[in-house]
Design an enzyme around this catalytic site. Sequence first.
Site, PDB file in Angstrom:
ATOM      1  CD  GLU A 119      -2.825   1.240   2.383  1.00 18.93           C
ATOM      2  OE1 GLU A 119      -3.747   0.394   2.294  1.00 18.93           O
ATOM      3  OE2 GLU A 119      -2.707   2.040   3.335  1.00 18.93           O
ATOM      4  N   GLY A 132     -14.424   5.618   4.781  1.00 22.56           N
ATOM      5  CA  GLY A 132     -13.469   6.705   4.941  1.00 22.56           C
ATOM      6  C   GLY A 132     -13.509   7.292   6.334  1.00 22.56           C
TER       7      GLY A 132
END
Length: 696
Positions: free
Chosen positions: A103, A198
């Site tokens: 990532e 989120g």
Amino acid sequence: MNHGKVKVLPAGHHYPTLGMWASEAGCSRLSVPPSVSRNPAMVNEARGSGGPNPRSEGSSSGSESSKDSSRCSTPSLDPERHERLREKMRRRMESGDKWFSLEFFPPRTAEGAVNLISMFDQMAAGGPLFIDVTWHPAGDPGSDKETSSMMIASTAINYCGLETMLHMTCCQQRQEDITGHLHRARELGLKNILALRGDPVGDHWETEEGGFSCATDLVKHIRSEFGDYFDICVAGYPKGHPEAGSFEEDLKHLKEKVSAGADFIITQLFFESNTFFSFVKACTEMGISCPILPGIFPLQSYTSLRQLVKLSKLEVPKKIKDVIEPIKDNDAAIRNYGIELAVSLCRELLDSGLVPGLHFYTLNRKVATMEVLKRLGMWTEDPKRPLPWAISAHPKRREEDVRPIFWASRPKSYIYRTQDWDEFPNGRWGNSSSPAFGELKDYYLFYLKSKSPRNELLKMWGEELTSEESVFEVFEHYLSGEPNRHGYKVTCLPWNDDPLAAETSLMKEELLRVNRLGILTINSQPSINGKPSSDPIVGWGPSGGYVFQKAYLEFFTSRETVQALLQVLKKYELRVNYHIVDVKGENITNAPELQPNAVTWGIFAGREIIQPTVVDPVSFMFWKDEAFALWIEQWGKLYEEESPSRMIIQYIHDNYFLVNLVDNEFPLDNCLWQVVEDTFELLNRQTTNKRETEAL
């Protein structure tokens, strides 16, 4: 030849033309024919609204259409290029082959974007199954800015050849905004989405009017609008989401996300293997059967640990705190401890048989993650390549297996200039067709820009140039690896921003010799006659095959050298193909009827012959524009205008020629070195004769 000072032509003076030299040497002459003249029907703007077939209509000689002439049903050499991510995972799980993924987050600056793309290229060498790029609402993530999530993910898949997953969140986005971003992602070739709610911008989550309040709604929306196009990942929380009422409640939400269409799960970081094992067991009992990848965070500094713990609201185990606190001001010590901790955790996970792969949170740093993977034996650095050039992972390029050799050291530029093609050559390049290359107007796009900053380039290429020989020395030091006269190693050139290819070592001494003479090589390959495809230097393609190459040499050189070279080439007319061009486009070639010449090919069991690299005289005329421009754009502009250094580079740009030579007799020793030697022997004889004549 006097190279001691910059030469300026007197007013009204004209050098003899290539045509005159060709006539004197008895060579055939070629000007750019009408079929490859620069016109809007053929040369597309690189950012246009979609381009034509890579061959302009009606340009093929013979009865075949240009589409038919450039296609065949050659099976792919690399099956993974045709598999979607979940299929790759399934195949790896069935074979027991463990994988890793990485990532990254978008950088804040343009310079940071250049550095991150460089890191992608380095990390790609280890063989990650995929990478993912986070979505930062505050950073205009869906824009075309070079620091946006969308552009970083697009660059990873298109220009670095990495299977890439883009994060998408519900934060501060209406439904139509999300739909627009997903359409854009699809246009750019992205096929994998990590769907997240989120993090809230403030202390509490606020749903955007007309937006979504949870990841489940986002997954449903993606499936509703795009069907099965995207592979979808969702997040799992081994200790439960911090906002969930309970662990059981959070598991129900995870089950809803999977039932809505998620293909696999990546977990938040954790510190102990038992935490993950308990989570997997609970997921199984809940009826969740998709792959679950553990999120691994190698500790890198005290500050980064505190920040992540704050965001994730995780409790660091006491035994880890007790080790870290006494060394919290020593990042190196914490990183070393973090590596040991991560290696131990990963081994426990892999040994359990419950883990198909590992997902690493890199924090855009490579050292710790690479070291962990190397200790685990998962960092492959396998020299075997599916093709002899860097591939793109864009879905529409999956069939592509042929390219001109000229962009061998600038694959990102080639991909950029062909991004609007609807189809890509497969099996063979084509038959006397005109490639529609987009123009390269911006040499400072972050994925094309040199990884080295200006001050480093000046140290390598010269703070001040005094003659053309100063330029020769730069090429020589790049090839030799020895420091230049100021003690700096030359690690790149404008035409190659990377270290030398391994096969260059097979002809290093010959290359050094000709560069010292002013044959400034920018691309080359040795002749190869049936080496195993597993060869660590020249091998490519599946195991059990054999690869072949014709010797190739591409270089800039002076007018005087070209004039002598043309005379020498007459002796090699049947063996050596050549193409010589100046910056204005005047050119000479002996390529028959503008036909491409296969210079790399391979033979593999159960397949037709694969010829992935060609010398195409038509494409060369497009490459020459870029090759000449790099003198000025990458090198000349390092210096002040009108400075002696700038004028030397400008002189080379204006007066040198770009030459490519192919030795067609690949079973024999490379004759191109002899061609160069004969050329300079002729030059020396001519100089001696001239002096003797003047002395009479």
